[in-house]
Design a protein around this motif. Structure first.
Motif, PDB file in Angstrom:
ATOM      1  N   THR A 143     219.068   6.100 -14.448  1.00  0.00           N
ATOM      2  CA  THR A 143     219.986   5.023 -14.086  1.00  0.00           C
ATOM      3  C   THR A 143     220.858   4.579 -15.251  1.00  0.00           C
ATOM      4  N   THR A 144     220.430   4.862 -16.474  1.00  0.00           N
ATOM      5  CA  THR A 144     221.242   4.499 -17.635  1.00  0.00           C
ATOM      6  C   THR A 144     222.091   5.662 -18.139  1.00  0.00           C
ATOM      7  N   GLY A 145     222.052   6.795 -17.420  1.00  0.00           N
ATOM      8  CA  GLY A 145     222.914   7.920 -17.764  1.00  0.00           C
ATOM      9  C   GLY A 145     222.349   8.890 -18.773  1.00  0.00           C
ATOM     10  N   ASP A 146     221.075   8.735 -19.175  1.00  0.00           N
ATOM     11  CA  ASP A 146     220.465   9.678 -20.119  1.00  0.00           C
ATOM     12  C   ASP A 146     219.844  10.819 -19.314  1.00  0.00           C
ATOM     13  N   HIS A 147     220.687  11.750 -18.890  1.00  0.00           N
ATOM     14  CA  HIS A 147     220.235  12.801 -17.989  1.00  0.00           C
ATOM     15  C   HIS A 147     219.221  13.735 -18.625  1.00  0.00           C
ATOM     16  N   ARG A 148     219.367  14.020 -19.905  1.00  0.00           N
ATOM     17  CA  ARG A 148     218.438  14.950 -20.549  1.00  0.00           C
ATOM     18  C   ARG A 148     217.031  14.361 -20.616  1.00  0.00           C
ATOM     19  N   ALA A 149     216.913  13.112 -21.019  1.00  0.00           N
ATOM     20  CA  ALA A 149     215.589  12.473 -21.068  1.00  0.00           C
ATOM     21  C   ALA A 149     215.002  12.345 -19.671  1.00  0.00           C
ATOM     22  N   ALA A 150     215.838  11.992 -18.702  1.00  0.00           N
ATOM     23  CA  ALA A 150     215.352  11.858 -17.327  1.00  0.00           C
ATOM     24  C   ALA A 150     214.787  13.181 -16.823  1.00  0.00           C
ATOM     25  N   ALA A 151     215.512  14.281 -17.061  1.00  0.00           N
ATOM     26  CA  ALA A 151     215.041  15.596 -16.617  1.00  0.00           C
ATOM     27  C   ALA A 151     213.718  15.955 -17.286  1.00  0.00           C
ATOM     28  N   GLN A 152     213.570  15.630 -18.556  1.00  0.00           N
ATOM     29  CA  GLN A 152     212.323  15.940 -19.263  1.00  0.00           C
ATOM     30  C   GLN A 152     211.157  15.137 -18.698  1.00  0.00           C
ATOM     31  N   HIS A 153     211.369  13.863 -18.441  1.00  0.00           N
ATOM     32  CA  HIS A 153     210.304  13.038 -17.872  1.00  0.00           C
ATOM     33  C   HIS A 153     209.926  13.533 -16.480  1.00  0.00           C
ATOM     34  N   PHE A 154     210.911  13.835 -15.657  1.00  0.00           N
ATOM     35  CA  PHE A 154     210.620  14.309 -14.306  1.00  0.00           C
ATOM     36  C   PHE A 154     209.904  15.662 -14.348  1.00  0.00           C
ATOM     37  N   ARG A 155     210.317  16.521 -15.254  1.00  0.00           N
ATOM     38  CA  ARG A 155     209.665  17.834 -15.351  1.00  0.00           C
ATOM     39  C   ARG A 155     208.202  17.673 -15.735  1.00  0.00           C
ATOM     40  N   ALA A 156     207.930  16.819 -16.710  1.00  0.00           N
ATOM     41  CA  ALA A 156     206.538  16.584 -17.118  1.00  0.00           C
ATOM     42  C   ALA A 156     205.728  15.988 -15.976  1.00  0.00           C
ATOM     43  N   ALA A 157     206.337  15.097 -15.192  1.00  0.00           N
ATOM     44  CA  ALA A 157     205.644  14.498 -14.050  1.00  0.00           C
ATOM     45  C   ALA A 157     205.294  15.559 -13.010  1.00  0.00           C
ATOM     46  N   LEU A 158     206.234  16.434 -12.707  1.00  0.00           N
ATOM     47  CA  LEU A 158     206.006  17.469 -11.705  1.00  0.00           C
ATOM     48  C   LEU A 158     204.989  18.506 -12.171  1.00  0.00           C
ATOM     49  N   ASP A 159     204.919  18.737 -13.477  1.00  0.00           N
ATOM     50  CA  ASP A 159     203.963  19.712 -14.011  1.00  0.00           C
ATOM     51  C   ASP A 159     202.511  19.273 -13.826  1.00  0.00           C
ATOM     52  N   LEU A 160     202.294  17.997 -13.516  1.00  0.00           N
ATOM     53  CA  LEU A 160     200.934  17.508 -13.304  1.00  0.00           C
ATOM     54  C   LEU A 160     200.353  17.962 -11.968  1.00  0.00           C
ATOM     55  N   TRP A 161     201.224  18.352 -11.036  1.00  0.00           N
ATOM     56  CA  TRP A 161     200.756  18.714  -9.689  1.00  0.00           C
ATOM     57  C   TRP A 161     200.126  20.102  -9.693  1.00  0.00           C
ATOM     58  N   ARG A 162     198.958  20.223  -9.024  1.00  0.00           N
ATOM     59  CA  ARG A 162     198.252  21.497  -8.903  1.00  0.00           C
ATOM     60  C   ARG A 162     198.130  21.942  -7.446  1.00  0.00           C
ATOM     61  N   GLY A 163     198.832  21.244  -6.557  1.00  0.00           N
ATOM     62  CA  GLY A 163     198.760  21.510  -5.124  1.00  0.00           C
ATOM     63  C   GLY A 163     198.876  20.196  -4.385  1.00  0.00           C
ATOM     64  N   PRO A 164     198.693  20.192  -3.060  1.00  0.00           N
ATOM     65  CA  PRO A 164     198.729  18.930  -2.309  1.00  0.00           C
ATOM     66  C   PRO A 164     197.687  17.948  -2.827  1.00  0.00           C
ATOM     67  N   ALA A 165     198.026  16.661  -2.828  1.00  0.00           N
ATOM     68  CA  ALA A 165     197.114  15.640  -3.340  1.00  0.00           C
ATOM     69  C   ALA A 165     195.793  15.654  -2.565  1.00  0.00           C
ATOM     70  N   VAL A 166     194.695  15.492  -3.298  1.00  0.00           N
ATOM     71  CA  VAL A 166     193.316  15.528  -2.787  1.00  0.00           C
ATOM     72  C   VAL A 166     193.170  16.586  -1.686  1.00  0.00           C
ATOM     73  N   ALA A 167     193.589  17.782  -2.028  1.00  0.00           N
ATOM     74  CA  ALA A 167     193.702  18.854  -1.032  1.00  0.00           C
ATOM     75  C   ALA A 167     192.371  19.215  -0.386  1.00  0.00           C
ATOM     76  N   ASP A 168     191.267  18.981  -1.079  1.00  0.00           N
ATOM     77  CA  ASP A 168     189.960  19.396  -0.559  1.00  0.00           C
ATOM     78  C   ASP A 168     189.204  18.255   0.116  1.00  0.00           C
ATOM     79  N   VAL A 169     189.877  17.124   0.335  1.00  0.00           N
ATOM     80  CA  VAL A 169     189.238  15.983   0.990  1.00  0.00           C
ATOM     81  C   VAL A 169     189.702  15.910   2.434  1.00  0.00           C
TER      82      VAL A 169
END
Length: 303
Positions: A143-169
């Motif tokens: 929202t403040t126009g820092d696209h490079r930092a935003a992309a890095q934060h979003f990429r790190a957030a998405l890298d945490l996913w290993r599949g659907p949430a609580v997939a085995d429940v």
């Protein structure tokens, strides 16, 4: 680096857990560890209780909500007593693995609050908490126009996913709703991250990823629009047209629908080598009112 923080484009820095600190993952199969010790229950109902508490991290989950999740509309007369037994088993497992006393676990980790329970996990060791933290940082940077930092934060957030949430429940209505909300958040974060990478000129780097994503999500118009633009900007005009026609074929075959007018405009722009393709937006980025970014009327907006 402050405790619990993680590098912009990497995974959390690991350190040995102290007493009571759990490594918790819900963005994929449910996993709770302390050091090398497994805490995740194997029985389905205690696993369901744990999953719902974790998805509502730091919030109190009322006893009636837990009973409804476990038995839906037909709880047995012994439901409340059975729930207390499941919570007791979870506390004993936490006591055994963390080295905390039962009183400490009850007071600080798996708490009884009024007519409900709350599970508290140390910040930085819980993938869902880290995901939300990174998402907030990315959104602020965007929202403040820092696209490079935003992309890095979003990429790190998405890298945490290993599949659907609580997939085995096995989900009930409440877990299903929490998982649906998280999945929508993941998809929106991905849309923003791809859009940011396109605006940063990383169209060639996106091609392999978008090729896979569009095969997995055959009807997602925004994703296909981003792929068409990445292909076009990388000099693959024919492949860009093929990507559009593949989406059109899939939509007609499955639903008898044509792509949206905006996607058809994108197709026409590829055919005519319209220079608007060098700067077109697919997913408009949210921004603060003080930030004045140019609009491109021919194709600006969401597909």
């Amino acid at each position: 680096m402050p405790p619990g923080d993680i590098p912009l484009a990497g995974a959390p820095a690991h350190r040995a857990p102290s007493a009571g600190e759990l490594d918790v993952r819900v963005l994929g199969p449910l996993s709770v560890h302390h050091g090398g010790a497994e805490v995740t229950p194997t029985a389905q109902k205690p696993c369901t209780v744990l999953a719902l508490l974790l998805l509502n991290h730091t919030r109190v989950v009322p006893v009636p909500a837990l009973i409804d999740e476990l038995w839906q509309d037909v709880p047995p007369k012994s439901a409340r007593a059975a729930l207390q037994i499941y919570v007791s088993h979870l506390r004993k497992a936490l006591t055994t693995t963390t080295g905390l006393s039962l009183a400490e676990v009850s007071a600080d980790v798996l708490q009884t609050v009024h007519n409900g329970y709350r599970l508290v996990v140390a910040p930085g060791r819980f993938d869902l908490e880290t995901y939300h933290r990174l998402h907030r940082r990315g959104h602020t940077a965007m929202t403040t126009g820092d696209h490079r930092a935003a992309a890095q934060h979003f990429r790190a957030a998405l890298d945490l996913w290993r599949g659907p949430a609580v997939a085995d429940v096995r989900p009930g209505t409440r877990i299903r709703a929490e998982v649906a909300a998280l999945e929508q958040s993941r998809l929106t974060t991905r849309d923003y991250r791809v859009e940011l990478d396109l605006r940063l000129g990383a169209h060639r780097e996106l091609l392999s990823e978008l090729a896979v994503l569009t095969l997995r999500d055959r009807l997602h118009e925004n994703l296909h629009a981003q792929y068409v633009i990445a292909l076009y900007r990388s000099g693959h005009r024919i492949r860009a047209l093929e990507a559009f026609h593949r989406l059109r074929h899939n939509m007609l075959a499955e639903f008898g629908l044509e792509p949206s007018p905006r996607l058809k405009e994108l197709h026409q722009a590829v055919l005519t080598l319209d220079p608007v393709l060098d700067r077109v937006e697919v997913v408009p980025l949210p921004r603060l009112p003080v930030v004045d970014l140019p609009e491109f009327p021919a194709l600006a907006g969401s597909f």
